[in-house]
Design a protein around this motif. Structure first.
Motif, PDB file in Angstrom:
ATOM      1  N   UNK A  36       0.451  -1.275   0.021  1.00 33.91           N
ATOM      2  CA  UNK A  36       0.118   0.053  -0.345  1.00 33.91           C
ATOM      3  C   UNK A  36       0.692   1.942   0.159  1.00 33.91           C
ATOM      4  N   UNK A  37       0.630   2.390  -0.731  1.00 37.12           N
ATOM      5  CA  UNK A  37       1.388   3.332  -1.471  1.00 37.12           C
ATOM      6  C   UNK A  37      -0.016   4.409  -0.497  1.00 37.12           C
ATOM      7  N   UNK A  38       0.575   5.947  -0.184  1.00 35.20           N
ATOM      8  CA  UNK A  38      -0.267   6.319  -0.518  1.00 35.20           C
ATOM      9  C   UNK A  38       0.344   7.983  -0.747  1.00 35.20           C
ATOM     10  N   UNK A  39      -0.361   8.311  -1.387  1.00 34.75           N
ATOM     11  CA  UNK A  39      -0.502   9.896  -2.344  1.00 34.75           C
ATOM     12  C   UNK A  39      -1.486  10.556  -2.538  1.00 34.75           C
ATOM     13  N   UNK A  40      -1.817  12.076  -2.737  1.00 36.81           N
ATOM     14  CA  UNK A  40      -3.213  12.473  -3.143  1.00 36.81           C
ATOM     15  C   UNK A  40      -3.372  13.342  -4.572  1.00 36.81           C
ATOM     16  N   UNK A  41      -1.176  12.783  -5.113  1.00 35.06           N
ATOM     17  CA  UNK A  41      -1.654  13.399  -6.405  1.00 35.06           C
ATOM     18  C   UNK A  41      -1.679  12.115  -7.371  1.00 35.06           C
ATOM     19  N   UNK A  42      -2.452  13.364  -8.069  1.00 38.64           N
ATOM     20  CA  UNK A  42      -3.384  11.842  -9.682  1.00 38.64           C
ATOM     21  C   UNK A  42      -1.557  11.520 -10.847  1.00 38.64           C
ATOM     22  N   UNK A  43      -0.728  12.606 -10.713  1.00 40.09           N
ATOM     23  CA  UNK A  43       0.687  12.701 -11.295  1.00 40.09           C
ATOM     24  C   UNK A  43       1.039  11.264 -10.734  1.00 40.09           C
ATOM     25  N   UNK A  44       1.504  11.054  -8.851  1.00 42.47           N
ATOM     26  CA  UNK A  44       2.130  10.532  -8.314  1.00 42.47           C
ATOM     27  C   UNK A  44       1.728   9.252  -8.547  1.00 42.47           C
ATOM     28  N   UNK A  45      -0.268   9.649  -8.584  1.00 38.72           N
ATOM     29  CA  UNK A  45      -0.325   7.462  -8.205  1.00 38.72           C
ATOM     30  C   UNK A  45      -0.001   6.990  -9.793  1.00 38.72           C
ATOM     31  N   UNK A  46      -0.012   8.056 -11.101  1.00 39.60           N
ATOM     32  CA  UNK A  46       0.440   7.669 -12.487  1.00 39.60           C
ATOM     33  C   UNK A  46       1.003   7.198 -12.803  1.00 39.60           C
ATOM     34  N   UNK A  47       2.264   7.850 -12.253  1.00 37.67           N
ATOM     35  CA  UNK A  47       3.966   6.789 -11.874  1.00 37.67           C
ATOM     36  C   UNK A  47       4.281   6.294 -11.409  1.00 37.67           C
ATOM     37  N   UNK A  48       3.496   5.574 -10.560  1.00 43.28           N
ATOM     38  CA  UNK A  48       3.471   4.501  -9.548  1.00 43.28           C
ATOM     39  C   UNK A  48       2.843   2.952 -10.355  1.00 43.28           C
ATOM     40  N   UNK A  49       2.173   3.542 -10.627  1.00 45.23           N
ATOM     41  CA  UNK A  49       1.039   2.491 -11.327  1.00 45.23           C
ATOM     42  C   UNK A  49       2.019   2.174 -12.609  1.00 45.23           C
ATOM     43  N   UNK A  50       2.723   3.288 -13.357  1.00 43.92           N
ATOM     44  CA  UNK A  50       2.654   3.211 -14.791  1.00 43.92           C
ATOM     45  C   UNK A  50       4.945   1.839 -14.579  1.00 43.92           C
ATOM     46  N   UNK A  51       5.259   1.991 -12.860  1.00 41.84           N
ATOM     47  CA  UNK A  51       6.296   1.684 -12.651  1.00 41.84           C
ATOM     48  C   UNK A  51       6.095   0.068 -12.068  1.00 41.84           C
TER      49      UNK A  51
END
Length: 312
Positions: free
Chosen positions: A121-136
């Motif tokens: 589980x990884x937390x962030x409120x940023x759609x950009x960070x979410x997309x980057x995490x999902x990409x990696x």
């Protein structure tokens, strides 16, 4: 300079820390008295996600209203939270030297992103960070979180989450870099346009004494890089919560910019890289930086950026 300079800021620990640093610089350079005025914004009181709030302006509007009402002489913004559209009657009087623009991972047991267990589980409120995490790491369980830096770190230290992603600049300004388990390099994880930089906004008619103080705080290299990055957002008509990353740097007299738009699920991305030679007056250089951002954004739009991701 004998007049007291009143600086408006959000009341969070980070906002007060970075405003305090600006106040110290103003006192040291001018000898002026400085008063810090804490202002509550919508972004501070709402627990809704930044994407649902619209992102752009939720931290800036109340500060700008106080400035226009004459309650303070300047306000300190985190530049990445500031809308790209100019505010009537206001100007950005100075952009001080930028801090670390990278994102940082705070994970249990000091783990890196690669070392996190499957389904962590990884937390962030940023759609950009979410997309980057999902990409990696598409296997990760990404949780939308809000709260100040201590609250977010606490999600990890109290065992509620395996990791969180935060801005390195904010951690540095609060003296909390000791909790970082990994820094994400900008070449692979470009951050929000303007991340790590501050904007000192004032009313359009700046008194001479204050104008001289602001001139001493302005950092031309930072101004040029963030002008290019933020023009990408402006041209895309994207808010600061859109899944867009941009990184500009200056090498000799070359300004280099790379901008990326991500799909929400991180499965696709579009990238544009451009460069410009900087010459002429400061105004000419500023215009070059803005034009560079426009060129990168136009390439992204022609490649289908508006269809790939929600930009507004």
């Amino acid at each position: 300079m004998s007049t007291t300079i009143r600086i408006g800021t959000r009341g969070s620990a980070l906002a007060l820390a970075q405003t305090g640093q600006i106040a110290d610089r103003i006192r040291a350079s001018s000898g002026a008295e400085v008063e810090i005025i804490s202002i509550t914004t919508e972004g501070d009181t709402s627990r809704a996600s930044l994407s649902s709030l619209g992102g752009t302006g939720v931290f800036a509007s109340a500060l700008r209203e106080a400035l226009l009402a004459g309650e303070c002489d300047l306000v300190v913004h985190s530049l990445k939270d500031l809308p790209t559209a100019p505010a009537e009657g206001l100007v950005i009087g100075a952009i001080p030297k930028r801090a670390d623009a990278r994102d940082a991972l705070i994970a249990r047991d000091g783990l890196t992103l690669e070392a996190l267990a499957e389904g962590a589980t990884v937390g962030t409120g940023s759609p950009r960070r979410i997309a980057q995490l999902r990409s990696l790491r598409p296997d990760l369980d990404i949780r939308d979180i809000r709260g100040n830096i201590d609250t977010r770190i606490g999600f990890v230290t109290h065992g509620e989450l395996d990791a969180v992603v935060l801005a390195a600049a904010g951690l540095g300004r609060l003296g909390r870099l000791d909790v970082v388990s990994e820094f994400f390099e900008l070449s692979h994880n470009p951050t929000a346009p303007g991340q790590g930089a501050l904007a000192l906004e004032t009313r359009q008619k700046i008194p001479g004494d204050l104008a001289r103080v602001l001139q001493g705080l302005d950092h031309q290299t930072t101004r040029l890089t963030v002008l290019a990055e933020r023009e990408v957002l402006a041209r895309l008509e994207a808010g600061c919560a859109a899944p867009v990353g941009a990184t500009a740097l200056i090498d000799s007299d070359l300004l280099l910019l790379t901008a990326t738009v991500y799909s929400v699920d991180g499965s696709q991305k579009l990238t544009a890289s451009h460069g410009a030679v900087l010459d002429g007056s400061p105004a000419d250089r500023n215009a070059e930086a803005i034009e560079l951002g426009r060129r990168a954004a136009d390439e992204l739009l022609s490649s289908g950026a508006a269809e790939l991701a929600p930009l507004s």
